[in-house]
Design a protein around this motif. Sequence first.
Motif, PDB file in Angstrom:
ATOM      1  N   THR A   1     -43.507 -22.088 -34.926  1.00 37.60           N
ATOM      2  CA  THR A   1     -42.190 -22.022 -35.558  1.00 37.60           C
ATOM      3  C   THR A   1     -41.200 -22.777 -34.665  1.00 37.60           C
ATOM      4  OG1 THR A   1     -41.812 -19.910 -34.450  1.00 37.60           O
ATOM      5  CG2 THR A   1     -42.573 -19.820 -36.723  1.00 37.60           C
ATOM      6  N   CYS A   2     -40.194 -23.327 -35.295  1.00 38.91           N
ATOM      7  CA  CYS A   2     -39.162 -24.033 -34.535  1.00 38.91           C
ATOM      8  C   CYS A   2     -37.888 -23.935 -35.380  1.00 38.91           C
ATOM      9  CB  CYS A   2     -39.594 -25.486 -34.329  1.00 38.91           C
ATOM     10  SG  CYS A   2     -38.388 -26.472 -33.413  1.00 38.91           S
ATOM     11  N   ALA A   3     -36.931 -23.148 -34.931  1.00 33.63           N
ATOM     12  CA  ALA A   3     -35.749 -22.881 -35.759  1.00 33.63           C
ATOM     13  C   ALA A   3     -34.481 -23.349 -35.059  1.00 33.63           C
ATOM     14  CB  ALA A   3     -35.648 -21.382 -36.069  1.00 33.63           C
ATOM     15  N   ASN A   4     -33.747 -24.215 -35.714  1.00 35.01           N
ATOM     16  CA  ASN A   4     -32.403 -24.603 -35.278  1.00 35.01           C
ATOM     17  C   ASN A   4     -32.375 -25.283 -33.911  1.00 35.01           C
ATOM     18  OD1 ASN A   4     -31.461 -23.069 -37.613  1.00 35.01           O
ATOM     19  ND2 ASN A   4     -32.003 -21.271 -36.400  1.00 35.01           N
ATOM     20  N   SER A   5     -33.467 -25.934 -33.558  1.00 34.89           N
ATOM     21  CA  SER A   5     -33.586 -26.524 -32.231  1.00 34.89           C
ATOM     22  C   SER A   5     -33.932 -28.016 -32.305  1.00 34.89           C
ATOM     23  CB  SER A   5     -34.690 -25.769 -31.462  1.00 34.89           C
ATOM     24  OG  SER A   5     -34.906 -26.297 -30.195  1.00 34.89           O
ATOM     25  N   PHE A   6     -34.583 -28.432 -33.386  1.00 34.39           N
ATOM     26  CA  PHE A   6     -35.175 -29.771 -33.477  1.00 34.39           C
ATOM     27  C   PHE A   6     -34.150 -30.892 -33.297  1.00 34.39           C
ATOM     28  CE2 PHE A   6     -37.375 -33.207 -35.862  1.00 34.39           C
ATOM     29  CZ  PHE A   6     -38.591 -33.180 -35.202  1.00 34.39           C
ATOM     30  N   HIS A   7     -32.904 -30.685 -33.763  1.00 33.15           N
ATOM     31  CA  HIS A   7     -31.902 -31.760 -33.673  1.00 33.15           C
ATOM     32  C   HIS A   7     -31.520 -32.073 -32.221  1.00 33.15           C
ATOM     33  CE1 HIS A   7     -29.680 -27.952 -34.113  1.00 33.15           C
ATOM     34  NE2 HIS A   7     -28.724 -28.505 -33.397  1.00 33.15           N
TER      35      HIS A   7
ATOM     36  N   VAL B   1     -48.625 -17.108 -32.323  1.00 36.13           N
ATOM     37  CA  VAL B   1     -47.482 -17.920 -32.762  1.00 36.13           C
ATOM     38  C   VAL B   1     -46.799 -18.520 -31.536  1.00 36.13           C
ATOM     39  CG1 VAL B   1     -45.270 -17.887 -34.015  1.00 36.13           C
ATOM     40  CG2 VAL B   1     -47.091 -16.294 -34.680  1.00 36.13           C
ATOM     41  N   LEU B   2     -46.491 -19.810 -31.625  1.00 35.23           N
ATOM     42  CA  LEU B   2     -45.652 -20.436 -30.606  1.00 35.23           C
ATOM     43  C   LEU B   2     -44.292 -20.711 -31.237  1.00 35.23           C
ATOM     44  CD1 LEU B   2     -45.066 -21.948 -27.939  1.00 35.23           C
ATOM     45  CD2 LEU B   2     -46.080 -23.990 -28.985  1.00 35.23           C
ATOM     46  N   ASP B   3     -43.229 -20.152 -30.655  1.00 37.78           N
ATOM     47  CA  ASP B   3     -41.872 -20.388 -31.159  1.00 37.78           C
ATOM     48  C   ASP B   3     -41.183 -21.362 -30.197  1.00 37.78           C
ATOM     49  OD1 ASP B   3     -39.584 -20.115 -32.750  1.00 37.78           O
ATOM     50  OD2 ASP B   3     -38.764 -18.616 -31.383  1.00 37.78           O
ATOM     51  N   ILE B   4     -40.959 -22.587 -30.685  1.00 36.55           N
ATOM     52  CA  ILE B   4     -40.414 -23.643 -29.816  1.00 36.55           C
ATOM     53  C   ILE B   4     -38.887 -23.663 -29.921  1.00 36.55           C
ATOM     54  CG2 ILE B   4     -40.389 -26.123 -29.382  1.00 36.55           C
ATOM     55  CD1 ILE B   4     -43.206 -26.296 -30.420  1.00 36.55           C
ATOM     56  N   GLY B   5     -38.223 -23.723 -28.766  1.00 30.62           N
ATOM     57  CA  GLY B   5     -36.749 -23.647 -28.743  1.00 30.62           C
ATOM     58  C   GLY B   5     -36.333 -22.224 -29.059  1.00 30.62           C
ATOM     59  N   CYS B   6     -36.999 -21.267 -28.401  1.00 32.12           N
ATOM     60  CA  CYS B   6     -36.879 -19.847 -28.780  1.00 32.12           C
ATOM     61  C   CYS B   6     -35.552 -19.222 -28.359  1.00 32.12           C
ATOM     62  CB  CYS B   6     -38.021 -19.055 -28.163  1.00 32.12           C
ATOM     63  SG  CYS B   6     -37.912 -18.997 -26.359  1.00 32.12           S
ATOM     64  N   GLY B   7     -34.795 -19.894 -27.488  1.00 35.94           N
ATOM     65  CA  GLY B   7     -33.508 -19.348 -27.057  1.00 35.94           C
ATOM     66  C   GLY B   7     -33.676 -18.022 -26.332  1.00 35.94           C
ATOM     67  N   THR B   8     -32.929 -17.020 -26.771  1.00 38.61           N
ATOM     68  CA  THR B   8     -32.936 -15.710 -26.099  1.00 38.61           C
ATOM     69  C   THR B   8     -34.028 -14.780 -26.652  1.00 38.61           C
ATOM     70  OG1 THR B   8     -31.303 -14.887 -27.660  1.00 38.61           O
ATOM     71  CG2 THR B   8     -30.454 -15.866 -25.637  1.00 38.61           C
TER      72      THR B   8
ATOM     73  N   LEU C   1     -47.355 -25.276 -39.313  1.00 38.85           N
ATOM     74  CA  LEU C   1     -46.046 -25.494 -38.692  1.00 38.85           C
ATOM     75  C   LEU C   1     -44.946 -25.100 -39.671  1.00 38.85           C
ATOM     76  CD1 LEU C   1     -44.063 -26.790 -36.624  1.00 38.85           C
ATOM     77  CD2 LEU C   1     -44.453 -28.963 -37.796  1.00 38.85           C
ATOM     78  N   LEU C   2     -43.981 -24.317 -39.188  1.00 38.60           N
ATOM     79  CA  LEU C   2     -42.791 -23.966 -39.976  1.00 38.60           C
ATOM     80  C   LEU C   2     -41.571 -24.400 -39.163  1.00 38.60           C
ATOM     81  CD1 LEU C   2     -43.943 -20.367 -40.942  1.00 38.60           C
ATOM     82  CD2 LEU C   2     -43.845 -22.319 -42.480  1.00 38.60           C
ATOM     83  N   LEU C   3     -40.921 -25.441 -39.636  1.00 37.24           N
ATOM     84  CA  LEU C   3     -39.861 -26.078 -38.841  1.00 37.24           C
ATOM     85  C   LEU C   3     -38.553 -26.051 -39.642  1.00 37.24           C
ATOM     86  CD1 LEU C   3     -40.332 -29.633 -37.242  1.00 37.24           C
ATOM     87  CD2 LEU C   3     -38.184 -28.485 -37.591  1.00 37.24           C
ATOM     88  N   ILE C   4     -37.556 -25.393 -39.085  1.00 37.48           N
ATOM     89  CA  ILE C   4     -36.262 -25.279 -39.778  1.00 37.48           C
ATOM     90  C   ILE C   4     -35.183 -26.021 -39.007  1.00 37.48           C
ATOM     91  CG2 ILE C   4     -34.351 -23.648 -40.183  1.00 37.48           C
ATOM     92  CD1 ILE C   4     -36.319 -21.700 -41.319  1.00 37.48           C
TER      93      ILE C   4
ATOM     94  N   ARG D   1     -49.175 -12.146 -31.620  1.00 34.54           N
ATOM     95  CA  ARG D   1     -48.883 -12.481 -30.218  1.00 34.54           C
ATOM     96  C   ARG D   1     -47.978 -13.691 -30.264  1.00 34.54           C
ATOM     97  NH1 ARG D   1     -50.621  -8.466 -29.850  1.00 34.54           N
ATOM     98  NH2 ARG D   1     -52.297  -7.507 -28.718  1.00 34.54           N
ATOM     99  N   VAL D   2     -46.818 -13.605 -29.619  1.00 34.54           N
ATOM    100  CA  VAL D   2     -45.830 -14.682 -29.741  1.00 34.54           C
ATOM    101  C   VAL D   2     -45.508 -15.246 -28.357  1.00 34.54           C
ATOM    102  CG1 VAL D   2     -43.592 -15.346 -30.705  1.00 34.54           C
ATOM    103  CG2 VAL D   2     -44.789 -13.357 -31.638  1.00 34.54           C
ATOM    104  N   VAL D   3     -45.606 -16.573 -28.236  1.00 34.17           N
ATOM    105  CA  VAL D   3     -45.129 -17.242 -27.027  1.00 34.17           C
ATOM    106  C   VAL D   3     -43.812 -17.920 -27.396  1.00 34.17           C
ATOM    107  CG1 VAL D   3     -45.551 -19.089 -25.362  1.00 34.17           C
ATOM    108  CG2 VAL D   3     -47.442 -17.648 -26.126  1.00 34.17           C
ATOM    109  N   GLY D   4     -42.762 -17.636 -26.643  1.00 31.42           N
ATOM    110  CA  GLY D   4     -41.466 -18.285 -26.865  1.00 31.42           C
ATOM    111  C   GLY D   4     -41.255 -19.328 -25.793  1.00 31.42           C
ATOM    112  N   LEU D   5     -41.052 -20.583 -26.219  1.00 29.59           N
ATOM    113  CA  LEU D   5     -40.860 -21.661 -25.241  1.00 29.59           C
ATOM    114  C   LEU D   5     -39.444 -22.217 -25.362  1.00 29.59           C
ATOM    115  CD1 LEU D   5     -43.031 -24.483 -24.050  1.00 29.59           C
ATOM    116  CD2 LEU D   5     -41.053 -25.167 -25.424  1.00 29.59           C
TER     117      LEU D   5
END
Length: 238
Positions: free
Chosen positions: A119-125, A51-58, A147-150, A73-77
């Motif tokens: 995944t991309c949560a609360n970052s796209f804007h 899983v790649l989590d884009i805009g992963c924050g903390t 892709l799961l984009l919130i 396995r998760v990559v946070g970017l």
Amino acid sequence: MAYDKRQAAEEFARWSESYDRCVLQWLLFGPSHRALIKRIEAVAGRKPISVLDIGCGTGLFASRLQAALPESRVVGLDLVAGMLAMGERRWRYHEETVFPVQGDSERLPFAAGSFDFITCANSFHHYPNQEQAVAEMHRVLKPGGRLLLIDGYRDAPWGWFIYDVCVTYREGNVHHASSRRFREILDRAGFQAVAQKVHRGFAPFLLNEAVAAEPIPAFSGPHFRVRSPSSVAQRSES
Ligand SMILES: C[S@@+](CC[C@H](N)C(=O)[O-])C[C@H]1O[C@@H](n2cnc3c(N)ncnc32)[C@H](O)[C@@H]1O
């Protein structure tokens, strides 16, 4: 003035210290993380996944996902080093399975076809070039990957007030895409089976789900016999 990445970097560098304790964790981030985990569990079951989590924050979502699906396995970017640094304890705790990377959603530092899920949560804007970011998501997903984009749902009056008035006032000229615009961008990038689900509540959000297109099968040789020009000539003479 158009929103730019320098503004995002400054905002999150300031916010990083209190980010994990802010009220939005309870109103928006927590509920959106639960929606993502539920969907990934429903699709992948207990299979090992990348899983790649884009805009992963903390790294809150990355560590929650890892706890729910220990085989993942998760990559946070994230663009902002300060946000990643605030997750130091989490990255260390999951050091075999969760990996932080500093980078930009519009230029992902990964080879094509690298991940089962993005995944991309609360970052796209915060992305000035949203089409480019989605094209990159499509590129680094495996064919058939998901892709799961919130992001905030701003198509109804309450959501419009929260995201287009309050959040824009606080964060600057960020852009919450409408559900129609999300569809357009996803279609244009080549995603298939686009589905959207609105989660109602004090801070309503939209979950966009889409599947990366399978490549067109390679041409495996002629399925018909090609007659040589001389045999065509002979037949037409006879
Ligand atoms: C509101 S936080 C959301 C964090 C996390 N996804 C969550 O749900 O808790 C938005 C994050 O997006 C990151 N971000 C903003 N622009 C970015 C970009 N162009 N590329 C990658 N990350 C970005 C920010 O640094 C910030 O950490």
